[in-house]
Each structure stands twice: as structure tokens, then as C-alpha cells.
Write an enzyme that holds these catalytic residues in place. Structure first.
Site, mmCIF file in Angstrom:
data_model
loop_
_atom_site.group_PDB
_atom_site.id
_atom_site.type_symbol
_atom_site.label_atom_id
_atom_site.label_comp_id
_atom_site.label_asym_id
_atom_site.label_seq_id
_atom_site.Cartn_x
_atom_site.Cartn_y
_atom_site.Cartn_z
ATOM 1 N N ILE A 7 0.926 -1.274 -0.084
ATOM 2 C CA ILE A 7 -0.021 0.099 -0.093
ATOM 3 C C ILE A 7 1.065 1.107 0.116
ATOM 4 C CG2 ILE A 7 -1.871 1.206 1.189
ATOM 5 C CD1 ILE A 7 -2.561 -1.550 2.304
ATOM 6 N N VAL A 9 2.591 2.754 -3.543
ATOM 7 C CA VAL A 9 3.517 2.262 -4.657
ATOM 8 C C VAL A 9 4.227 3.419 -5.243
ATOM 9 C CG1 VAL A 9 3.829 0.444 -6.450
ATOM 10 C CG2 VAL A 9 1.615 0.423 -4.858
ATOM 11 N N GLY A 10 4.974 4.099 -4.518
ATOM 12 C CA GLY A 10 5.857 4.911 -5.235
ATOM 13 C C GLY A 10 7.085 4.380 -5.436
ATOM 14 N N ASN A 11 8.253 5.316 -5.068
ATOM 15 C CA ASN A 11 9.625 4.790 -5.213
ATOM 16 C C ASN A 11 10.011 3.409 -4.691
ATOM 17 O OD1 ASN A 11 10.325 6.795 -7.326
ATOM 18 N ND2 ASN A 11 11.102 8.062 -5.574
ATOM 19 N N SER A 119 7.091 3.608 6.056
ATOM 20 C CA SER A 119 6.874 4.976 5.915
ATOM 21 C C SER A 119 7.593 5.668 7.153
ATOM 22 C CB SER A 119 5.230 5.357 5.951
ATOM 23 O OG SER A 119 4.625 4.643 5.328
ATOM 24 N N ASN A 120 8.094 6.852 6.818
ATOM 25 C CA ASN A 120 8.715 7.650 7.912
ATOM 26 C C ASN A 120 7.754 8.616 8.631
ATOM 27 O OD1 ASN A 120 11.334 6.780 8.140
ATOM 28 N ND2 ASN A 120 11.898 7.527 6.107
ATOM 29 N N ARG A 151 24.254 0.676 5.034
ATOM 30 C CA ARG A 151 25.015 2.101 5.045
ATOM 31 C C ARG A 151 26.259 1.972 5.891
ATOM 32 N NH1 ARG A 151 19.516 5.574 4.529
ATOM 33 N NH2 ARG A 151 19.301 5.383 2.671
ATOM 34 N N HIS A 175 15.474 5.321 13.746
ATOM 35 C CA HIS A 175 15.979 5.513 12.400
ATOM 36 C C HIS A 175 15.822 6.948 12.214
ATOM 37 C CE1 HIS A 175 16.304 5.146 8.141
ATOM 38 N NE2 HIS A 175 14.931 5.495 7.762
HETATM 39 N N1 LIG Z 1 12.022 3.136 6.659
HETATM 40 C C1 LIG Z 1 13.174 3.371 5.883
HETATM 41 O O1 LIG Z 1 14.155 3.019 5.790
HETATM 42 C C2 LIG Z 1 12.550 4.118 4.889
HETATM 43 C C3 LIG Z 1 13.534 4.332 3.413
HETATM 44 C C4 LIG Z 1 13.074 5.037 2.190
HETATM 45 C C5 LIG Z 1 11.824 5.754 2.485
HETATM 46 N N2 LIG Z 1 10.976 5.578 3.408
HETATM 47 C C6 LIG Z 1 9.783 6.197 3.760
HETATM 48 O O2 LIG Z 1 8.871 5.506 2.897
HETATM 49 C C7 LIG Z 1 7.721 6.148 2.474
HETATM 50 C C8 LIG Z 1 7.484 6.110 0.867
HETATM 51 O O3 LIG Z 1 8.731 6.565 0.272
HETATM 52 P P1 LIG Z 1 8.797 6.849 -1.377
HETATM 53 O O4 LIG Z 1 10.197 7.080 -1.505
HETATM 54 O O5 LIG Z 1 8.288 5.527 -1.931
HETATM 55 O O6 LIG Z 1 7.937 7.887 -1.431
HETATM 56 P P2 LIG Z 1 7.003 8.064 -2.811
HETATM 57 O O7 LIG Z 1 6.358 9.683 -2.632
HETATM 58 O O8 LIG Z 1 7.646 7.741 -3.979
HETATM 59 O O9 LIG Z 1 5.761 7.158 -2.615
HETATM 60 C C9 LIG Z 1 4.668 7.393 -1.672
HETATM 61 C C10 LIG Z 1 3.532 6.682 -2.278
HETATM 62 O O10 LIG Z 1 2.536 6.864 -1.514
HETATM 63 C C11 LIG Z 1 1.221 7.108 -2.011
HETATM 64 N N3 LIG Z 1 0.141 7.559 -1.063
HETATM 65 C C12 LIG Z 1 0.023 8.625 -0.242
HETATM 66 N N4 LIG Z 1 -0.814 8.575 0.322
HETATM 67 C C13 LIG Z 1 -1.637 7.388 0.142
HETATM 68 C C14 LIG Z 1 -2.896 6.701 0.659
HETATM 69 N N5 LIG Z 1 -3.469 7.371 1.395
HETATM 70 N N6 LIG Z 1 -2.973 5.551 0.243
HETATM 71 C C15 LIG Z 1 -2.194 4.835 -0.537
HETATM 72 N N7 LIG Z 1 -1.148 5.203 -1.194
HETATM 73 C C16 LIG Z 1 -0.672 6.807 -0.680
HETATM 74 C C17 LIG Z 1 1.385 8.046 -2.931
HETATM 75 O O11 LIG Z 1 0.594 8.230 -4.207
HETATM 76 C C18 LIG Z 1 2.928 7.809 -3.550
HETATM 77 O O12 LIG Z 1 2.802 6.739 -4.737
HETATM 78 C C19 LIG Z 1 8.092 7.736 2.856
HETATM 79 O O13 LIG Z 1 7.428 7.909 4.155
HETATM 80 C C20 LIG Z 1 9.698 7.436 3.122
HETATM 81 O O14 LIG Z 1 10.088 8.559 3.984
HETATM 82 C C21 LIG Z 1 11.425 4.942 4.534
#
Ligand SMILES: NC(=O)c1ccc[n+]([C@@H]2O[C@H](COP(=O)([O-])OP(=O)(O)OC[C@H]3O[C@@H](n4cnc5c(N)ncnc54)[C@H](O)[C@@H]3O)[C@@H](O)[C@H]2O)c1
Length: 311
Positions: A7, A9-11, A119-120, A151, A175
């Protein structure tokens, strides 16, 4: 039938899905995001990549939450990512609200899955998940310690001109900048850190590790790291799907390990089909224990804002 739900699906989510699909990790990957056409496109593209790679994994775009009912694992990477001027803590209220709404929609259909939170700010989001669900502690784990440890190993290797392959090193705790890279855990070709690195080098490695995520954010300018986070996450998924009982560092709720009752932070755990199957207390130095306590305090501070501001 093995099913993984993603849930958000971004990067990170898309690379994770791609990774799992190419490796034939499960039968189905279910993608959900507010960008519906985007996940429809990804599901086609990733399934075609599976076929090209002789993997049987089918990736599907999901518009209704009840479809998540049979997932073995649900990974939540929804939210907004950091931009250069933002700390992970800036994200807290925004992402906690997104997470709370997702949990509200999903948990009623699946109370048996293992939930992996990405998510962060990570540790606060693990707290949010446990607070706004009736999931058991073993069902909720946060992915970050594996990434921070990768890292840490990277900067150790870099200090040694990438001439050594056999490196063990762990990062536990939050983290965030309060993470605790464990010098006591470093083994280079089986030997302790001091055999290879002096104090100044170790201090630099620790500093670089703490800034590892921010460095990438600074260069990317439009988001945060995704290949290494997605890779760490897919390894954890495979351990759950195949019940491997492998050791990972994940953010979980402690039960008095390191004298920290009820704290949520990154620690070594054994991962299997029940999620967190055992919490392992590493043999850390007195200074590392002090740093870990500070780490736990920093997390409990950020958790306070969730308790205050999320209704
Ligand atoms: N824990 C870790 O080590 C770590 C590492 C990298 C990124 N992150 C975190 O993971 C999260 C995602 O990073 P990313 O680079 O994929 O970001 P991203 O912006 O590429 O992807 C986030 C996705 O969430 C979707 N989204 C937003 N609200 C939503 C909802 N209510 N329901 C469903 N989808 C929803 C967006 O449309 C987007 O596709 C961020 O919070 C980032 O800080 C954590």
C-alpha cells in the site's frame, strides 16, 4: 497461495514489487495507491517483467480493500517522502494520519497478516500501527535497521577502499540521527574494527552512516532513497514467506530488552512466518547502551506528538 500487499506504490513500493516479482517470491502482489492509473500501469509492466524473467508472480492493481484479506504480508510505504529541507520528524503528523486511515480501511479485512511498515518517521509509524490496530506485537515490524546497517557496512568498506568483502556491522536504535551504529558489532574478515580502523576513521564512518539517508535526499532533490530500502524490505518479505528464521534488524516493540520496557526501536530479531519470532539482545558496550537509551527517549518524544495531535 502466497500473497503480498503493498500500500503506497511510489519509489520504494514499486521497486519492492519489481524485486519480489522478478525473484518469484510469491504468487500474487497486490498494489494499492491513490494514483489508480499509475498502479494499473505498474501491474501490467511488472507482470510482463515477471513473464520475461520466467517468474510466476502476477502483480495486480487493487481498488477495493477487501481483496487484501488473504495476504500473508501487507507492506505500508504510503506517505510523503522527505525533501531536502525536511527531517523525518517533520513528516510525522502527515504520515501518521495517512497510516491511521489506511489501517482503518485494511485491518478489518486482514488481522492475520504480518504488517511491515516503511513510511517515515519509521519508529513512530510502528507505534501508530500498534496504537490504531489490534495487531499483536509480533505482527508489526518496521524496516530501517537493515538499511542503516547496509549504509554502515558501505562506509566501512569505503574506508578500506572496497578491498574487504566479509563485513558484519549492525545499526540498532531509532531510524534517525539517534541511530546507534554498533562499533562493537563490526567484524572485518572475522576480526574486530580496531584491527583495521583508527578512532578518527570510525568516528567518520559513524557520522556518514547517520547522514547516509540525508546525503541521498540532498542529491536526489525530489525524494529519498529507494533501491536499498526496497531491497532490505524484499529480504524481510522472503524470510516471512519462506519461514527462514533469519536474523534482521527491525523496529519492533521491546519487552524489557536493554532494560527498555515497551520501547519501540530497531533491534535484532528472528523473522519467520509469524513475523517477529524472537527479539535478540546484542552484547553491546556501556556507551552503546547509553546511546540506545537516548535513542529510545527520542522516539518517545516523537510519539508524544502523535498522542497529542492525532484524533
Ligand atoms: N524506513 C526506511 O528506511 C525508509 C526508506 C525510504 C523511504 N522511507 C519512507 O517510505 C515512504 C515512501 O517513500 P517513497 O520514496 O516510496 O515515496 P513516494 O512519494 O515515491 O511514494 C509514496 C506513495 O504513497 C502514495 N500514497 C500517499 N497517500 C496514500 C494513501 N492514503 N493511500 C495509498 N497510497 C498513498 C503516493 O501516491 C505515492 O505513490 C516515505 O514516508 C519515506 O520517507 C522509509
Amino acid at each position: 497461495m502466497k500473497r503480498v500487499g503493498i500500500i503506497g506504490v511510489g519509489n520504494v513500493g514499486s521497486i519492492l514489487a519489481y524485486n519480489l516479482a522478478l525473484n518469484n517470491s510469491c504468487d500474487e502482489i497486490l498494489l494499492k495507491d491513490i494514483r489508480e492509473d499509475f498502479i494499473k500501469a505498474l501491474s501490467l509492466d511488472i507482470t510482463q517483467a515477471s513473464i520475461s524473467n520466467n517468474s510466476k508472480t502476477v502483480t495486480k492493481a487493487i481498488l477495493e480493500n477487501d481483496v487484501f484479506k488473504d495476504c500473508n504480508i501487507i507492506i505500508i510505504t504510503a506517505g510523503i517522502a522527505r525533501t531536502p529541507s525536511m527531517s523525518r520528524e517533520d513528516l510525522i503528523i502527515k504520515n501518521a494520519n495517512i497510516l491511521k486511515n489506511i489501517l482503518n480501511d485494511i485491518i478489518k479485512y486482514n488481522q492475520n497478516a504480518i504488517y511491515i511498515i516503511v513510511s517515515n518517521p519509521l519508529d513512530a509509524m510502528v507505534y501508530t500501527t500498534l496504537k490504531y490496530s489490534n495487531l499483536k506485537n509480533n505482527q508489526v515490524l518496521g524496516m530501517a535497521g537493515e538499511l542503516d546497517s547496509a549504509r554502515f557496512k558501505y562506509y566501512i568498506k569505503k574506508a578500506l577502499d572496497f578491498k574487504v568483502n566479509n563485513i558484519e556491522a549492525k545499526v540498532i536504535g531509532a531510524h534517525s540521527n539517534f541511530m546507534v551504529p554498533l562499533v562493537s558489532s563490526i567484524r572485518i574478515n572475522g576480526k574486530k574494527a580496531n584491527d583495521f580502523l583508527n578512532k578518527a576513521q570510525l568516528e567518520k564512518i559513524i557520522e556518514n552512516t547517520k547522514n547516509g539517508g540525508a546525503n541521498i535526499v540532498e542529491l536526489l532533490k525530489t525524494g529519498s532513497a529507494y533501491f536499498a530500502p526496497a531491497t532490505a524490505c524484499s529480504r524481510i518479505c522472503n524470510a516471512i514467506l519462506n519461514d527462514t528464521k533469519e536474523k534482521f534488524i527491525c523496529s519492533v516493540k521491546l519487552s524489557n530488552q536493554y532494560y527498555l520496557e515497551d520501547a519501540i526501536l530497531g533491534t535484532s530479531i528472528i523473522v519467520g512466518k509469524y513475523g517477529v519470532e524472537k527479539i535478540i539482545e546484542e552484547n553491546i558496550s556501556e556507551n552503546e547502551l547509553i546511546a540506545l537509551k537516548k535513542s529510545a527517549i527520542s522516539i518517545s518524544e516523537s510519539i508524544k506528538s502523535i498522542d497529542l495531535l492525532i484524533k
